[in-house]
Enzyme design. Sequence first.
Site, short mmCIF file in Angstrom:
data_model
loop_
_atom_site.label_atom_id
_atom_site.label_comp_id
_atom_site.label_asym_id
_atom_site.label_seq_id
_atom_site.Cartn_x
_atom_site.Cartn_y
_atom_site.Cartn_z
N CYS A 34 0.83 -1.20 0.00
CA CYS A 34 0.00 0.00 0.00
C CYS A 34 0.86 1.26 0.00
CB CYS A 34 -0.86 0.03 1.25
SG CYS A 34 -1.75 -1.48 1.56
N ARG A 84 4.60 0.50 -6.31
CA ARG A 84 4.63 -0.35 -5.13
C ARG A 84 3.66 -1.53 -5.26
NH1 ARG A 84 6.59 2.36 -0.30
NH2 ARG A 84 5.18 1.09 0.92
N TRP A 87 -3.15 -2.54 -1.32
CA TRP A 87 -2.77 -3.90 -1.76
C TRP A 87 -3.48 -4.82 -0.78
CZ3 TRP A 87 0.29 -8.07 0.09
CH2 TRP A 87 0.74 -8.95 -0.90
N ASN A 100 -1.29 1.82 6.16
CA ASN A 100 -0.44 0.73 5.64
C ASN A 100 -0.13 -0.17 6.82
OD1 ASN A 100 -0.39 2.04 3.24
ND2 ASN A 100 1.80 2.47 3.23
N GLY A 101 -0.08 -1.48 6.59
CA GLY A 101 0.26 -2.40 7.68
C GLY A 101 -0.93 -3.27 8.03
N GLU A 109 18.06 -16.59 -9.23
CA GLU A 109 17.61 -15.22 -9.50
C GLU A 109 16.90 -15.15 -10.86
OE1 GLU A 109 17.00 -12.80 -7.87
OE2 GLU A 109 17.04 -11.06 -9.19
N LYS A 161 12.99 -14.05 -11.49
CA LYS A 161 12.61 -12.95 -12.39
C LYS A 161 11.55 -13.42 -13.39
CE LYS A 161 13.89 -10.04 -10.71
NZ LYS A 161 14.72 -10.05 -9.58
N GLU A 217 8.16 -13.92 -11.66
CA GLU A 217 7.44 -12.75 -11.16
C GLU A 217 6.95 -11.83 -12.26
OE1 GLU A 217 11.45 -10.54 -9.47
OE2 GLU A 217 9.54 -10.09 -8.54
N HIS A 232 18.29 -36.38 -9.20
CA HIS A 232 17.69 -36.87 -7.96
C HIS A 232 16.18 -36.64 -7.93
CE1 HIS A 232 21.59 -37.88 -6.39
NE2 HIS A 232 22.02 -36.70 -6.78
N LYS A 248 6.17 -3.80 -4.09
CA LYS A 248 7.59 -3.45 -4.08
C LYS A 248 8.20 -3.59 -2.71
CE LYS A 248 11.44 -2.12 -5.79
NZ LYS A 248 12.19 -3.19 -6.46
C1 F6R Z 1 12.16 -9.69 -6.61
C2 F6R Z 1 12.03 -8.73 -5.52
C3 F6R Z 1 11.74 -9.25 -4.17
C4 F6R Z 1 12.57 -8.49 -3.13
C5 F6R Z 1 12.17 -8.92 -1.72
C6 F6R Z 1 13.02 -8.23 -0.67
O1 F6R Z 1 12.48 -9.05 -7.80
O2 F6R Z 1 12.13 -7.56 -5.72
O3 F6R Z 1 11.98 -10.62 -4.10
O4 F6R Z 1 13.92 -8.73 -3.38
O5 F6R Z 1 10.83 -8.64 -1.51
O6 F6R Z 1 12.85 -6.86 -0.72
P1 F6R Z 1 13.88 -5.88 -0.04
O7 F6R Z 1 15.17 -6.02 -0.78
O8 F6R Z 1 13.27 -4.53 -0.19
O9 F6R Z 1 14.03 -6.32 1.39
#
Ligand code: F6R
Length: 611
Positions: free
Chosen positions: A2, A27, A74, A100-101, A484, A488, A491, A507, A606
């Site tokens: 949010c 976000r 959100w 937020n929260g 990684e 990507k 997501e 395995h 985000k």
């Molecule tokens: C993936 C991504 C998330 C963040 C994770 C941690 O692309 O952005 O997996 O890496 O939510 O977020 P931070 O780094 O802000 O603690």
Amino acid sequence: MCGIVGYIGPSQAPAILMDGLKRLEYRGYDSAGIAVHDGEKINMLKSKGKLINLEQKLEENPISGCLGIGHTRWATHGAPSDINSHPHISSDRLIAVVHNGIIENYLDIKEELIKKGYKFVSETDTETVAHLIDYYYKSGLGFLESVFKALEKIEGAYALGILCRDYPDTLIAARKNCPLVIGKGEGENFIASDIPAILHHTRNVYFLDDNEVAVIKADEIKIYDKNKNEVKKDIYKVKWDIDAAEKGGYEHFMIKEINEQPKIIQELVQRRIPENSHLIDMSGIKLKKADIEALSRIYIVACGTAYHAGLIGKSLIEKLTRIPVIADVASEFRYRDPVIDERTLLIVVSQSGETADTLEALRIAKRNNARVMAVVNAVGSSIAREADDVFYILAGPEISVASTKAFTAQVTAMEIIAVSMAMELGKLDSDKFNNIKSELYEIPSKISEILQKSYIEKQLAEKYSKAANVFFIGRGLDYIVSMEGSLKLKEIAYLHSEAYAAGELKHGPIAMIDENTLVIAVLTQEELFEKTLSNIKEVKARGAKVIAIALEGNESFAKEVDDVIFIPRTSWITAPLLAAVPVQLFAYYMAYCLGTDIDQPRNLAKSVTVE
Ligand code: F6R
């Protein structure tokens, strides 16, 4: 997650709130709303879906006033809908709240309030806050007193923006475990969950700390601690430019941020390992040789992409210093009662510096007398403020939900930290240091080379965009890059993808490999090259299509695979910084081909400020 924005001053609030909300879109959100005080009453507009829906409502039913709060939601409690959107307002429109929260004890409070005659219209936890403040206010307390009283009762995490109908000149903000900044303007003030929302109005911000409450008027900001004592805070001047939070000609923030990587890494390396120096500048880190020698173990804890950077840090620190390092995702670490004492160092890695699980891991470590080092991007964030040592990556605002530039900057930071610790312990001689230093200095131009050939990943994405199943495989640091790459792809392209340590395939998961599977194999670790090549042969024999990511100079193996992305040669330590770029580009172009919402992928946020 949010987003919150709030305004008080001489200008019309709706336009400022809508603009701020747009800047918070990255976000992630599923509905939005604003509440504006017109001098007599509070008017409110809310809408499910993208901000354009809210904009249309505002055009059809204009509201005006110079004080207001806005929110992008959100969904956590209750589905995305107009009713569940924030702001929430008490029954006779006395108190309006954005939040937020999560209010953890909202059901108990809701039940009490229902018994007192309060009627709830939404399924949210937030509505409880509006009614609770309303209740205290009507029992005779003032606006600020009522907010304090309500905060005493609520448990959980919150950043709040609050309006009261009887106070047309006051905006109240409060924070606990959720970020909130106050922007100080000239005759006008702002609140925001994130700096980009207000940066084009002011660069002067106060970071609200946990349990603080701010009373904000157009020309005055007063901040109180939980004991209602006024606290004086320093203004933080935001140094980065608003351009950094805009697309600058690129189609998406993600591709812009991928392209920023050479510059960010160059600045980071030059700042920390100045060209004419044999020393590493570890400003922000007070950990000395004796502290490192005393360590019995190091934990590296983070979430998602930041965790992958942490895994690379684990490999490097352990290899270079021989101190045992355990890497863990924060959501597991916090509940598994890890062995922590004063000889433990916890390194947390976080782009936002606000991730709830990572922050809690930090607090657990501190409660157990461990030292905490944070590798963080967002200056002044909660994690940065609570850690003992802070290594800022200074990658600038990362707007795309999928993290790219923060990842490679985090990896660079982990490499510098590993090298610095090994130097302190006398485990890295100056020749080796100089080699790593020159490799790091060459990384930005090598990334630029990869970026100039991004048509390769684009063509491969077009060729394989129908793939239904993607496996990423690699060994050692290549396995981490695979994780990684797989994240990507999941997501932003919503593609089913798994990352496997190449040696683990046989395995179990190899049973899934057939002619419809795409395998992306990362082979930058020279000493593991032949081993991974054998695994490639195993999947080829079962019909899979294989794209390999390999160092230039290994051209002879190209016939073993369907396609190869060659990247410039570099050392095993710095290879992940190069190999990360093709996997980022491939995911970006796959998402592009599939037409997904690249910068704001579905269901994602985000900054994950709830557990
Ligand atoms: C993936 C991504 C998330 C963040 C994770 C941690 O692309 O952005 O997996 O890496 O939510 O977020 P931070 O780094 O802000 O603690």
